[in-house]
Design a protein around this motif. Structure first.
Motif, PDB file in Angstrom:
ATOM      1  N   PHE B  65       1.322  -0.862  -0.272  1.00 43.79           N
ATOM      2  CA  PHE B  65       0.033  -0.134   0.239  1.00 43.79           C
ATOM      3  C   PHE B  65       1.243   1.249   0.376  1.00 43.79           C
ATOM      4  O   PHE B  65       0.592   1.804   0.960  1.00 43.79           O
ATOM      5  CB  PHE B  65      -1.477  -0.157   0.668  1.00 43.79           C
ATOM      6  N   GLY B  66       1.726   1.439  -0.603  1.00 45.37           N
ATOM      7  CA  GLY B  66       2.994   2.011  -1.084  1.00 45.37           C
ATOM      8  C   GLY B  66       3.954   2.159   0.201  1.00 45.37           C
ATOM      9  O   GLY B  66       4.623   3.633   0.133  1.00 45.37           O
ATOM     10  N   GLN B  67       3.891   2.277   1.302  1.00 48.47           N
ATOM     11  CA  GLN B  67       5.454   1.551   1.735  1.00 48.47           C
ATOM     12  C   GLN B  67       6.310   1.073   1.181  1.00 48.47           C
ATOM     13  O   GLN B  67       5.872  -0.362   1.411  1.00 48.47           O
ATOM     14  CB  GLN B  67       3.861   1.164   3.090  1.00 48.47           C
ATOM     15  N   ASP B  68       6.885   1.264   1.495  1.00 47.67           N
ATOM     16  CA  ASP B  68       8.141   0.646   0.958  1.00 47.67           C
ATOM     17  C   ASP B  68       8.803  -0.358   2.423  1.00 47.67           C
ATOM     18  O   ASP B  68       8.974   0.338   3.635  1.00 47.67           O
ATOM     19  CB  ASP B  68       9.228   1.753   0.716  1.00 47.67           C
ATOM     20  N   LEU B  69       9.031  -1.780   1.728  1.00 48.81           N
ATOM     21  CA  LEU B  69       9.329  -2.345   3.310  1.00 48.81           C
ATOM     22  C   LEU B  69      10.780  -2.735   3.190  1.00 48.81           C
ATOM     23  O   LEU B  69      11.572  -3.642   4.257  1.00 48.81           O
ATOM     24  CB  LEU B  69       8.158  -3.542   2.734  1.00 48.81           C
ATOM     25  N   VAL B  70      11.403  -2.546   2.050  1.00 44.84           N
ATOM     26  CA  VAL B  70      12.286  -3.400   1.829  1.00 44.84           C
ATOM     27  C   VAL B  70      13.452  -3.901   3.416  1.00 44.84           C
ATOM     28  O   VAL B  70      14.156  -3.843   3.807  1.00 44.84           O
ATOM     29  CB  VAL B  70      13.187  -2.971   0.737  1.00 44.84           C
ATOM     30  N   LYS B  71      13.169  -2.502   3.697  1.00 48.75           N
ATOM     31  CA  LYS B  71      14.611  -1.488   4.866  1.00 48.75           C
ATOM     32  C   LYS B  71      13.868  -2.157   6.570  1.00 48.75           C
ATOM     33  O   LYS B  71      14.372  -2.110   7.230  1.00 48.75           O
ATOM     34  CB  LYS B  71      14.929  -0.480   5.182  1.00 48.75           C
ATOM     35  N   LEU B  72      12.691  -2.875   6.684  1.00 50.15           N
ATOM     36  CA  LEU B  72      12.308  -2.960   7.752  1.00 50.15           C
ATOM     37  C   LEU B  72      12.255  -4.692   7.918  1.00 50.15           C
ATOM     38  O   LEU B  72      12.106  -5.567   7.011  1.00 50.15           O
ATOM     39  CB  LEU B  72      10.372  -2.612   7.530  1.00 50.15           C
ATOM     40  N   PRO B  73      12.445  -4.758   9.406  1.00 49.16           N
ATOM     41  CA  PRO B  73      12.423  -6.802  10.086  1.00 49.16           C
ATOM     42  C   PRO B  73      10.899  -7.557   9.374  1.00 49.16           C
ATOM     43  O   PRO B  73      10.449  -6.324   9.232  1.00 49.16           O
ATOM     44  CB  PRO B  73      12.599  -6.072  11.059  1.00 49.16           C
ATOM     45  N   THR B  74      11.613  -8.398   9.271  1.00 49.10           N
ATOM     46  CA  THR B  74      10.233  -8.924   9.199  1.00 49.10           C
ATOM     47  C   THR B  74       8.701  -8.368  10.537  1.00 49.10           C
ATOM     48  O   THR B  74       7.932  -8.100   9.800  1.00 49.10           O
ATOM     49  CB  THR B  74      10.308 -10.391   9.120  1.00 49.10           C
ATOM     50  N   GLN B  75       9.133  -9.179  11.097  1.00 51.52           N
ATOM     51  CA  GLN B  75       7.876  -8.237  12.250  1.00 51.52           C
ATOM     52  C   GLN B  75       7.056  -7.164  11.871  1.00 51.52           C
ATOM     53  O   GLN B  75       6.090  -6.727  11.646  1.00 51.52           O
ATOM     54  CB  GLN B  75       8.417  -8.590  14.096  1.00 51.52           C
ATOM     55  N   ARG B  76       7.727  -5.940  11.289  1.00 51.05           N
ATOM     56  CA  ARG B  76       7.479  -4.597  11.498  1.00 51.05           C
ATOM     57  C   ARG B  76       6.281  -4.556  10.047  1.00 51.05           C
ATOM     58  O   ARG B  76       5.354  -4.228  10.066  1.00 51.05           O
ATOM     59  CB  ARG B  76       8.858  -3.786  11.298  1.00 51.05           C
ATOM     60  N   ARG B  77       6.747  -5.827   9.099  1.00 51.74           N
ATOM     61  CA  ARG B  77       6.000  -6.479   8.050  1.00 51.74           C
ATOM     62  C   ARG B  77       4.934  -5.905   8.225  1.00 51.74           C
ATOM     63  O   ARG B  77       3.310  -5.670   7.570  1.00 51.74           O
ATOM     64  CB  ARG B  77       6.866  -6.526   7.233  1.00 51.74           C
ATOM     65  N   ILE B  78       4.737  -7.804   9.399  1.00 51.75           N
ATOM     66  CA  ILE B  78       3.659  -7.629   9.972  1.00 51.75           C
ATOM     67  C   ILE B  78       2.317  -6.783  10.845  1.00 51.75           C
ATOM     68  O   ILE B  78       1.206  -7.183  10.514  1.00 51.75           O
ATOM     69  CB  ILE B  78       3.720  -9.273  10.713  1.00 51.75           C
ATOM     70  N   HIS B  79       3.344  -6.036  10.910  1.00 51.64           N
ATOM     71  CA  HIS B  79       2.555  -4.829  11.610  1.00 51.64           C
ATOM     72  C   HIS B  79       2.070  -4.097  10.823  1.00 51.64           C
ATOM     73  O   HIS B  79       0.892  -3.024  10.547  1.00 51.64           O
ATOM     74  CB  HIS B  79       3.606  -4.067  12.759  1.00 51.64           C
ATOM     75  N   LEU B  80       2.220  -4.154   9.691  1.00 52.43           N
ATOM     76  CA  LEU B  80       1.241  -2.610   8.619  1.00 52.43           C
ATOM     77  C   LEU B  80       0.627  -4.216   7.671  1.00 52.43           C
ATOM     78  O   LEU B  80       0.071  -3.479   6.757  1.00 52.43           O
ATOM     79  CB  LEU B  80       2.995  -2.914   7.849  1.00 52.43           C
ATOM     80  N   GLY B  81       0.103  -5.171   7.608  1.00 52.34           N
ATOM     81  CA  GLY B  81      -0.717  -5.924   7.598  1.00 52.34           C
ATOM     82  C   GLY B  81      -0.616  -6.940   6.247  1.00 52.34           C
ATOM     83  O   GLY B  81      -1.133  -7.176   5.302  1.00 52.34           O
ATOM     84  N   LEU B  82       1.032  -7.635   6.684  1.00 53.50           N
ATOM     85  CA  LEU B  82       1.329  -8.790   5.938  1.00 53.50           C
ATOM     86  C   LEU B  82       1.177  -9.933   6.660  1.00 53.50           C
ATOM     87  O   LEU B  82       1.191 -10.197   7.796  1.00 53.50           O
ATOM     88  CB  LEU B  82       2.184  -8.251   5.346  1.00 53.50           C
ATOM     89  N   ALA B  83       0.649 -10.760   6.319  1.00 50.07           N
ATOM     90  CA  ALA B  83       0.702 -12.552   7.205  1.00 50.07           C
ATOM     91  C   ALA B  83       1.280 -13.577   5.727  1.00 50.07           C
ATOM     92  O   ALA B  83       0.643 -13.688   4.710  1.00 50.07           O
ATOM     93  CB  ALA B  83      -1.217 -12.494   7.605  1.00 50.07           C
ATOM     94  N   ARG B  84       1.249 -14.442   6.683  1.00 48.66           N
ATOM     95  CA  ARG B  84       2.179 -15.795   5.640  1.00 48.66           C
ATOM     96  C   ARG B  84       1.429 -16.843   5.688  1.00 48.66           C
ATOM     97  O   ARG B  84       1.374 -16.980   6.833  1.00 48.66           O
ATOM     98  CB  ARG B  84       3.792 -14.754   4.929  1.00 48.66           C
TER      99      ARG B  84
END
Lengths: 287, 247, 321
Positions: B65-84
């Motif tokens: 959703f427009g937020q760059d993920l590459v510099k973020l650690p995994t758990q931060r990405r989950i907090h942005l709404g990602l799940a796997r």
């Protein structure tokens, strides 16, 4: 100036001894994925058994090196074959067993040889210093350096030019693959463990004229080996070589100049490496 | 123009000399059902690992959703709404099903840092977890230990854990792998009940079920995007057949 | 067996020890057991609940003990101030050591904790100006908590019981809290936990610092009990002993470390009067435990108990317990 000469040679000698100690440790850790916590005890036991051999045969230091190195190699082989192999796959268990064994060895040494340090005489021919430009160079320390370099070259040739070395390197790189292509991993483990133990044991005798054999030698040497391997990287002979001399210098000059803070000074390279280069200078990551 | 839910641009990753992902770009729109297919070794799971942060890319970017993920650690990405979910199940085998879901709910809640109050006192979590399990048909097995459940039930649990977090983008890595025909259809029915505020990207081998579900398909081969388009377009494209039948 | 009943019985038993035992030597021994029980419980937070095996845990006992002694005898501070500062120093060290150790996992972690522990030992041994070196440091007198004199064995024992109770209660709360659940999750599936939004590194660091804190509490009790501390307390052997206590008892339960502490302390003290070779015995116990009883005494005995009572549990349920 003489002070600096002495300290420098003390440092390279310590570095050489550390290489003998940590090369085996690094090989064992690299191949068997297990830090052998009995390695300091192997070094100490080698020293004691070396003296015993010298007394029994009336021979020079070199007989001691042979006796100490061989005896410790055999002990290492027995330990690996009968106890460590039973715990194959359980590296943590193996580490704890080596820890337990180190206590047993240390206690038996105390029982057998008592609490006083036993000096180990250097060969007569090497006791007089070499004089050069008005400075005295302790001969034996140069010899230790020379031995370490020779062993380093031999180990390098072993790893690089022989089939055994190729198998070891394969095992260090990728154990499953190595098994898959038919490398006899169990026998390789025993062999490498014996080799590492032999190097440690021989190192203990070679270090004898400098350090003597005393209870607590194992506890003094083990953390140095650990720091060398953390610094130089696991499984890397080059890392063990470079790391040994760095630590040799840091520890020796640290003890000479700031005796109270010797261990703190030892701390610093390790901390720096852990923070900035967790895989050590040359090796694979500890993760 | 609506922002893409998941946007991948020029992503590349090599393993030593082996290029696993080569210059992959794709955009998944919000609410879309995207399918990623390709033969074994095409780089599908690697792509997922790059999106979640298990791997760092050599080049390229990933945005949620427009937020760059590459510099973020995994758990931060989950907090942005990602799940796997994973191809190989990674659950907590010694714990109950409900505890597994509670761990999932805790992942997004500040309560997870509380070192004092007994977890059992947090009724809200237990209730939400029970509800999540009921939604996947495991409501009556909530108190069972994972080790005592069947493979199909564990796949449902994985889904429950992911859905409990109400993710914005859900990555499903072969959710139907190893299931019986009956189970496959049952899980597929479950997938259709997921609301549109969850964008789904799925890797799957089972063509019948997956093709029925997918709206757009991306075909990967040797780490590159070979074909991309609607289901009809991709199925008709000769390159798709080549990728699969050429083997 | 009702858990509450067992706990109540244990509590009563603990309080009754001085009557049951009567002899000063054994009352002191009981105090020692409590000190090591706290140390073992603190390490178990790391090893059992966190899955992180450390061979450098004695450092926290030692740092707290030395700091307390130093603050009282060298800096002239009051007992309470010394206690607080000692614990703060221990926490700070645990935080730094935790960051360094968590640069690796598994055996790498083990090695770093060992090296760090050895360095602290080396400092205590060599930095003679600060620590007195081999001669150790004396603590003039025991503190008087709330004005109560604990210089005698029996009052000190109850003080130790009180501290043990506090430590046990706090660690029990942690274990059953949301944080405790995430710690166990991080032990079992760290990658999964990250994928659920948990900050695994932070969880492990916090656990590391908590373990260090309670190790420091044990250290304070240690220096109050002995009124003396020497570098031996920081040696690898001490770290190995406390690790053995956690493993011997069985690393996951609470009862495990306590049983381990009881067994090891008793054996060490009672056997040492007859046999000088405690180190060999310690080493042998290590080897035997790891090879033959890896799951520890408590789970092993529990299983034996169930079998003796003729109960054959289905496999799944056995796995669950």
């Amino acid at each position: 100036m003489q002070f600096w000469v002495i300290q420098t040679l003390n440092s390279v000698a310590l570095g050489g001894l550390l290489f003998l100690l940590s090369s085996g440790f690094s090989l064992i850790f690299g191949l068997m994925r297990m830090p052998n916590l009995a390695h300091g005890a192997f070094f100490m036991l080698g020293a004691y058994l070396g003296v015993a051999t010298m007394n029994a045969t009336g021979g020079t230091l070199w007989w001691g090196v042979l006796g100490g190195g061989l005896a410790v190699a055999v002990l290492g082989g027995i330990l690996e074959r009968f106890i460590l192999r039973a715990l194959a796959g359980n590296e943590q268990g193996q580490v704890l067993v080596t820890l337990g064994v180190s206590f047993i060895i240390a206690d038996i040494c105390l029982l057998s040889w008592g609490g006083d340090p036993i000096p180990i005489p250097a060969p007569l021919s090497l006791r007089r210093p070499i004089f050069f430009e008005g400075l005295a160079f302790p001969t034996y320390r140069l010899v230790v350096l020379g031995l370490a370099v020779v062993v380093a070259i031999l180990l390098h040739l072993l790893m690089d030019r022989t089939r055994l070395g190729a198998m070891i390197r394969a095992g260090v790189d990728d154990m499953q693959m190595a098994r898959g292509i038919g490398i006899p991993v169990s026998r390789l483990f025993t062999l490498v463990f014996c080799l590492g133990a032999a190097l440690a044991g021989a190192g203990g005798v070679i270090g004898g004229p400098i350090m003597a054999a005393y209870p607590g030698l194992d506890a003094d040497m083990l953390p140095l080996a650990l720091v060398v391997v953390i610094l130089g990287g696991v499984g890397s002979l080059l890392g063990a070589f470079v790391g040994s001399f760095i630590i040799g210098f840091v520890y020796n000059f640290g003890t000479a100049l700031f005796p109270d803070l010797a261990y703190v000074i030892l701390f610093l390279p390790m901390v720096l490496v852990l923070v900035f280069l967790p895989q050590g200078l040359f090796g694979r990551t500890l993760r | 123009m609506t922002a893409a839910a998941l946007s991948i641009d020029g992503l590349s990753k090599r393993f030593g000399g082996l290029p696993a992902i080569q210059d992959v770009s794709l955009q998944v729109m919000p609410g879309e059902r995207r399918l990623i297919i390709g033969p074994n070794g095409a780089g599908k799971t690697t792509l997922f690992n790059l999106i979640t942060g298990d791997l760092r890319p050599d080049t390229g970017s990933v945005s949620l959703f427009g937020q760059d993920l590459v510099k973020l650690p995994t758990q931060r990405r989950i907090h942005l709404g990602l799940a796997r979910t994973y191809q190989i199940l990674t659950l907590f085998p010694r714990e109950t099903l409900i505890h597994n879901v509670v761990l999932s709910l805790l992942g997004l809640s500040p309560t997870r840092w509380n070192p004092w109050r007994p977890l059992t006192r947090y009724r809200a979590f237990t209730d939400a977890a029970a509800e999540a399990l009921t939604r996947v048909g495991l409501g009556d097995k909530a108190r069972r230990i994972v080790a005592e459940t069947s493979y199909g039930e564990r796949r449902r649990l994985e889904l429950a854990m992911a859905l409990a977090q109400r993710p914005r983008v859900l990555l499903l890595d072969e959710p139907l792998a190893g299931l019986s025909q009956e189970e496959r259809q049952s899980i597929q029915a479950l997938l259709t009940t997921i609301p549109r505020d969850v964008t789904i990207v799925m890797i799957e081998h089972d063509m019948d079920v997956a093709l029925a579900y997918a709206e757009r398909i991306t075909v990967l081969h040797y780490g590159q995007v070979i074909v991309e388009g609607t289901r009809a377009e991709v199925v008709a494209d000769p390159r798709t057949k080549e990728v699969y039948l050429g083997h | 067996m009702n858990r509450l009943a067992v706990t109540a019985a244990a509590a009563v038993g603990l309080l009754a020890v001085p009557w049951l035992v009567g002899n000063d030597f054994y009352i002191n021994l009981s105090s020692q057991i409590l000190i090591y029980a706290i140390l073992a419980l603190s390490l178990n937070l790391l090893v059992g609940f966190g899955g992180m095996t450390s061979l450098g845990h004695a450092a926290y006992l030692g740092i707290a003990a030395y700091a307390c002694a130093w603050f009282v005898t060298q800096a002239g501070l009051g007992q309470l101030a010394a206690m607080i500062l000692a614990l703060l120093l221990t926490i700070a060290t645990a935080a730094v050591f935790g960051v360094l150790s968590l640069r690796a996992t598994g055996l790498g972690f083990l090695m770093i904790t060992l090296a760090l522990g050895q360095i602290v030992w080396g400092m205590a041994y060599r930095w003679v100006n600060l620590t007195g070196g081999d001669n150790g440091m004396k603590l003039g007198s025991r503190p008087a908590p709330l004005g109560i004199d604990i210089s005698q064995p029996v009052p000190f024992y109850y003080f130790a019981v009180g501290m043990f109770g506090v430590a046990f209660f706090c660690l029990w709360r942690v274990a059953h809290s949301p944080f405790g659940a995430t710690l166990r999750g991080a032990r079992d599936q760290p990658r999964r936990m990250r994928m659920l939004g948990h900050h695994v590194w932070m969880i492990q660091l916090i656990a590391f610092v908590m373990a260090g804190f309670w190790g420091g509490v044990a250290g304070l009790l240690y220096v109050y009990y002995n009124q003396f501390v020497s570098p031996n307390v920081l040696a690898l052997q001490q770290s190995a002993e406390v690790l053995l206590m956690t493993i011997l008892g069985g690393a996951t339960a609470f009862s495990g470390p306590i049983v381990g502490a009881i067994v090891i302390t008793l054996v060490k003290n009672l056997v040492s009067s007859y046999v000088e070779r405690w180190n060999t015995l310690l080493g042998a116990i290590f080897v035997i435990t790891v090879v033959f009883m890896p799951e520890g005494l408590v789970p092993g005995c529990a299983r034996l108990w169930r079998r003796l009572r003729g109960q054959k549990l289905p496999k799944a349920e056995a796995k669950a317990s």
